[in-house]
Scaffold this motif. Structure first.
Motif, mmCIF file in Angstrom:
data_model
loop_
_atom_site.group_PDB
_atom_site.id
_atom_site.type_symbol
_atom_site.label_atom_id
_atom_site.label_comp_id
_atom_site.label_asym_id
_atom_site.label_seq_id
_atom_site.Cartn_x
_atom_site.Cartn_y
_atom_site.Cartn_z
ATOM 1 N N PRO A 104 0.832 -1.212 0.000
ATOM 2 C CA PRO A 104 0.000 0.000 0.000
ATOM 3 C C PRO A 104 0.862 1.256 0.000
ATOM 4 C CG PRO A 104 -0.017 -1.039 2.171
ATOM 5 C CD PRO A 104 0.676 -1.992 1.246
ATOM 6 N N GLN A 105 0.363 2.321 -0.615
ATOM 7 C CA GLN A 105 1.129 3.565 -0.704
ATOM 8 C C GLN A 105 0.389 4.754 -0.104
ATOM 9 O OE1 GLN A 105 1.325 3.343 -5.117
ATOM 10 N NE2 GLN A 105 0.377 5.380 -5.123
ATOM 11 N N GLY A 106 -0.713 4.500 0.585
ATOM 12 C CA GLY A 106 -1.453 5.602 1.197
ATOM 13 C C GLY A 106 -2.152 6.451 0.156
ATOM 14 N N ASP A 107 -2.235 7.753 0.421
ATOM 15 C CA ASP A 107 -2.951 8.650 -0.479
ATOM 16 C C ASP A 107 -2.081 9.245 -1.578
ATOM 17 O OD1 ASP A 107 -5.309 8.313 0.976
ATOM 18 O OD2 ASP A 107 -4.823 9.963 2.348
ATOM 19 N N VAL A 108 -0.775 8.981 -1.536
ATOM 20 C CA VAL A 108 0.115 9.597 -2.507
ATOM 21 C C VAL A 108 0.008 8.895 -3.857
ATOM 22 C CG1 VAL A 108 1.709 10.287 -0.684
ATOM 23 C CG2 VAL A 108 2.104 8.138 -1.924
ATOM 24 N N ALA A 109 0.511 9.566 -4.880
ATOM 25 C CA ALA A 109 0.502 9.009 -6.231
ATOM 26 C C ALA A 109 1.893 9.120 -6.841
ATOM 27 C CB ALA A 109 -0.504 9.749 -7.107
ATOM 28 N N GLN A 110 2.300 8.065 -7.530
ATOM 29 C CA GLN A 110 3.532 8.106 -8.313
ATOM 30 C C GLN A 110 3.185 8.585 -9.719
ATOM 31 O OE1 GLN A 110 4.440 3.876 -7.618
ATOM 32 N NE2 GLN A 110 6.413 4.542 -6.808
ATOM 33 N N VAL A 111 3.897 9.607 -10.167
ATOM 34 C CA VAL A 111 3.625 10.189 -11.488
ATOM 35 C C VAL A 111 4.907 10.140 -12.308
ATOM 36 C CG1 VAL A 111 2.831 12.203 -12.756
ATOM 37 C CG2 VAL A 111 1.853 11.687 -10.508
ATOM 38 N N THR A 112 4.849 9.442 -13.432
ATOM 39 C CA THR A 112 6.007 9.288 -14.306
ATOM 40 C C THR A 112 5.905 10.266 -15.469
ATOM 41 O OG1 THR A 112 6.288 6.966 -13.721
ATOM 42 C CG2 THR A 112 7.280 7.694 -15.788
ATOM 43 N N TYR A 113 6.888 11.163 -15.568
ATOM 44 C CA TYR A 113 6.946 12.157 -16.638
ATOM 45 C C TYR A 113 7.714 11.556 -17.820
ATOM 46 C CZ TYR A 113 5.378 15.935 -13.485
ATOM 47 O OH TYR A 113 4.654 16.740 -12.636
ATOM 48 N N VAL A 114 7.140 11.640 -19.009
ATOM 49 C CA VAL A 114 7.702 11.047 -20.219
ATOM 50 C C VAL A 114 7.947 12.151 -21.236
ATOM 51 C CG1 VAL A 114 7.309 9.385 -22.086
ATOM 52 C CG2 VAL A 114 6.428 8.906 -19.775
ATOM 53 N N TRP A 115 9.114 12.125 -21.893
ATOM 54 C CA TRP A 115 9.399 13.154 -22.898
ATOM 55 C C TRP A 115 10.274 12.606 -24.017
ATOM 56 C CZ3 TRP A 115 11.962 12.815 -18.278
ATOM 57 C CH2 TRP A 115 13.356 12.893 -18.279
ATOM 58 N N ILE A 116 10.298 13.319 -25.136
ATOM 59 C CA ILE A 116 11.121 12.976 -26.298
ATOM 60 C C ILE A 116 12.477 13.642 -26.122
ATOM 61 C CG2 ILE A 116 11.305 13.110 -28.821
ATOM 62 C CD1 ILE A 116 8.190 13.630 -28.768
ATOM 63 N N ASP A 117 13.543 12.872 -26.293
ATOM 64 C CA ASP A 117 14.875 13.446 -26.085
ATOM 65 C C ASP A 117 15.414 14.101 -27.359
ATOM 66 O OD1 ASP A 117 15.972 11.474 -27.735
ATOM 67 O OD2 ASP A 117 16.930 10.367 -26.112
ATOM 68 N N GLY A 118 16.684 14.453 -27.347
ATOM 69 C CA GLY A 118 17.268 15.209 -28.443
ATOM 70 C C GLY A 118 17.429 14.444 -29.739
ATOM 71 N N SER A 119 17.252 13.126 -29.706
ATOM 72 C CA SER A 119 17.325 12.341 -30.933
ATOM 73 C C SER A 119 16.072 12.510 -31.782
ATOM 74 C CB SER A 119 17.509 10.856 -30.600
ATOM 75 O OG SER A 119 16.326 10.320 -30.027
ATOM 76 N N GLY A 120 14.978 12.937 -31.159
ATOM 77 C CA GLY A 120 13.704 13.007 -31.863
ATOM 78 C C GLY A 120 13.028 11.657 -32.005
ATOM 79 N N GLU A 121 13.644 10.611 -31.476
ATOM 80 C CA GLU A 121 13.106 9.249 -31.573
ATOM 81 C C GLU A 121 12.949 8.585 -30.213
ATOM 82 O OE1 GLU A 121 14.829 6.764 -34.878
ATOM 83 O OE2 GLU A 121 16.386 8.305 -34.754
ATOM 84 N N THR A 122 13.927 8.793 -29.342
ATOM 85 C CA THR A 122 13.980 8.072 -28.073
ATOM 86 C C THR A 122 13.190 8.793 -26.995
ATOM 87 O OG1 THR A 122 16.201 7.362 -28.681
ATOM 88 C CG2 THR A 122 15.539 7.027 -26.401
ATOM 89 N N LEU A 123 12.544 8.004 -26.144
ATOM 90 C CA LEU A 123 11.779 8.542 -25.028
ATOM 91 C C LEU A 123 12.555 8.382 -23.728
ATOM 92 C CD1 LEU A 123 8.380 7.097 -26.181
ATOM 93 C CD2 LEU A 123 8.818 9.540 -25.879
ATOM 94 N N GLY B 291 19.352 18.304 -19.412
ATOM 95 C CA GLY B 291 19.365 18.210 -20.866
ATOM 96 C C GLY B 291 20.712 17.851 -21.453
ATOM 97 N N SER B 292 21.790 18.030 -20.684
ATOM 98 C CA SER B 292 23.117 17.672 -21.201
ATOM 99 C C SER B 292 23.287 16.159 -21.290
ATOM 100 C CB SER B 292 24.212 18.263 -20.315
ATOM 101 O OG SER B 292 24.241 17.632 -19.043
ATOM 102 N N SER B 293 22.407 15.412 -20.640
ATOM 103 C CA SER B 293 22.474 13.952 -20.679
ATOM 104 C C SER B 293 21.437 13.343 -21.616
ATOM 105 C CB SER B 293 22.274 13.386 -19.266
ATOM 106 O OG SER B 293 23.300 13.822 -18.407
ATOM 107 N N THR B 294 20.703 14.201 -22.324
ATOM 108 C CA THR B 294 19.684 13.721 -23.266
ATOM 109 C C THR B 294 19.859 14.345 -24.648
ATOM 110 O OG1 THR B 294 18.121 15.466 -22.633
ATOM 111 C CG2 THR B 294 18.006 13.394 -21.396
#
Length: 393
Positions: free
Chosen positions: A29-48, A72-75
């Motif tokens: 159980p995790q209580g009332d909190v929520a895990q939220v995963t942020y997804v984005w397109i990196d500098g390749s224009g292909e990879t997430l 951003g220097s790592s993506t």
């Protein structure tokens, strides 16, 4: 076809970890909190890329999601000396891995000055779709992909050879014809749980190659959903220890490539007599063939050069053709549409690794706006349109 198959393709070490132990922690159980995963397109224009944070309660909408940042220097998106990039939530989905109340969030990427990152093509796509709202332009996108072992070899292919020739695999059934169906079915269910409008899936012509379809819907909506469906595909494959490749021609020789066939219609084309509107749009696509080719893969047409050979159910990259029920054409009008005189057409040229924001935008510009951009000054998110000659430097 030979029934003698080599040992199973190599899978990742992570996929062989104790999944029962993993599930024990997942079910805590995790209580009332929520895990939220942020997804984005990196500098390749292909990879997430993705990363996860905890919120104090389950978000009910985008307005409940704070902006975030990343390195951003790592993506491939920034220099180390000025590396922070902004993540702006734009679309929320249910999380089929962590389950409710946890969420997946598709994000736009902004630079330090809050201008769109070079691979953020969503900003410009959104503006163009707003210009054609009255036309009710719908898209449906057919995403083909190939399953590979972690060694880069097609999943379940003989390690020192090839399977039997193409023919039995398309929509095939049986252990000697359908390679990796468990992965496909899990991805399908994950998309439905997340709220993605996946309307179908099938095995493709080359063994270990599959397809799923997203839509129909308006351009921005379908592109958002396709990007998240790709994310889910990669995550499901990660669990199984294999790789989902969007390479348009993963295997050279007499093997089919992988595309992202794009179906297009308007309110007028979906009404009686709509065929004439499709024919007008197709003629405009013919006039801008070269420009579209440079937008239909992330390398300005170089990826599609390997795929669009005029063989293996493709047209030649060097010419434009159209026909009814012709899978060797640039643009196909389905047989039923030709008979009834209304419906949609299919642009078969986009590569599997295309950016759906760029593809839907350029189709709208060509077919329904009749202009390359109105002479306006370019925005940072218009990289592919610059390459195609749509926007002036």
């Amino acid at each position: 076809m030979s029934l003698c198959r080599a040992a199973m393709s190599p899978v990742s070490a992570s996929s062989r970890l104790n999944k029962n132990l993993h599930q024990h922690y997942r079910s805590l159980p995790q209580g009332d909190v929520a895990q939220v995963t942020y997804v984005w397109i990196d500098g390749s224009g292909e990879t997430l890329r993705c990363k996860t944070r905890t919120l104090e309660c389950e978000p009910q909408g985008i307005e409940d999601l704070p902006e975030w940042n990343f390195d951003g220097s790592s993506t491939y998106q920034a220099d180390t000396s000025n590396s922070d990039m902004h993540l702006v939530p734009v679309r929320m989905f249910r999380d089929p891995f962590a389950l409710d109340p946890n969420k997946l969030v598709l994000c736009e990427v902004l630079k330090f000055n809050r201008q769109p990152a070079e691979t953020n093509l969503r900003v410009r796509c959104r503006k163009v779709m707003e210009d054609v709202q009255d036309l009710k332009v719908w898209f449906g996108m057919e995403q083909e992909y190939t399953l590979l072992g972690v060694d880069g070899h097609p999943f379940d292919w003989p390690q020192n050879g090839f399977p039997g020739r193409q023919g039995p695999y398309y929509c095939g059934v049986g252990a000697d014809r359908a390679y990796g169906r468990d992965i496909v079915e899990c991805h399908y269910k994950a998309c439905l749980y997340a709220g993605i409008k996946v309307v179908g899936t099938n095995a493709e012509v080359m063994p270990s190659q599959w397809e799923f379809q997203v839509g129909p819907g308006e351009g921005l909506d379908v592109a958002d959903q396709l990007w998240m469906a790709r994310f889910l595909l990669h995550r499901v494959c990660e669990d199984f220890g294999v790789v989902a490749s969007l390479d348009p021609k993963p295997i050279t020789g007499d093997w089919n490539g992988a595309g992202c066939h794009t179906n297009v219609s308007t309110e007028a084309s979906r009404a009686e007599g709509g065929l004439q509107y499709m024919e007008e749009a197709i003629e405009k696509l013919k006039e801008r063939h070269a420009q579209h080719i440079r937008v239909y893969d992330p390398r300005g047409g170089q990826d599609n050069l390997r795929r669009l050979t005029g063989l293996q159910e493709t047209s030649s990259i060097h010419s434009f053709t159209a026909g009814v029920a012709d899978r060797g054409a640039s643009v196909r009008i389905p047989r039923q549409v030709g008979l009834q005189g209304w419906g949609y057409f299919e642009d078969r040229r986009p590569a599997a690794n295309c950016d759906p924001y760029a593809v839907t935008e350029v189709i709208v510009r060509t077919c329904f706006l009749g202009c390359p951009g109105g002479g306006d000054s370019p925005e940072p998110g218009a990289r592919l349109l610059h390459q195609a000659g749509w926007l002036e430097a």
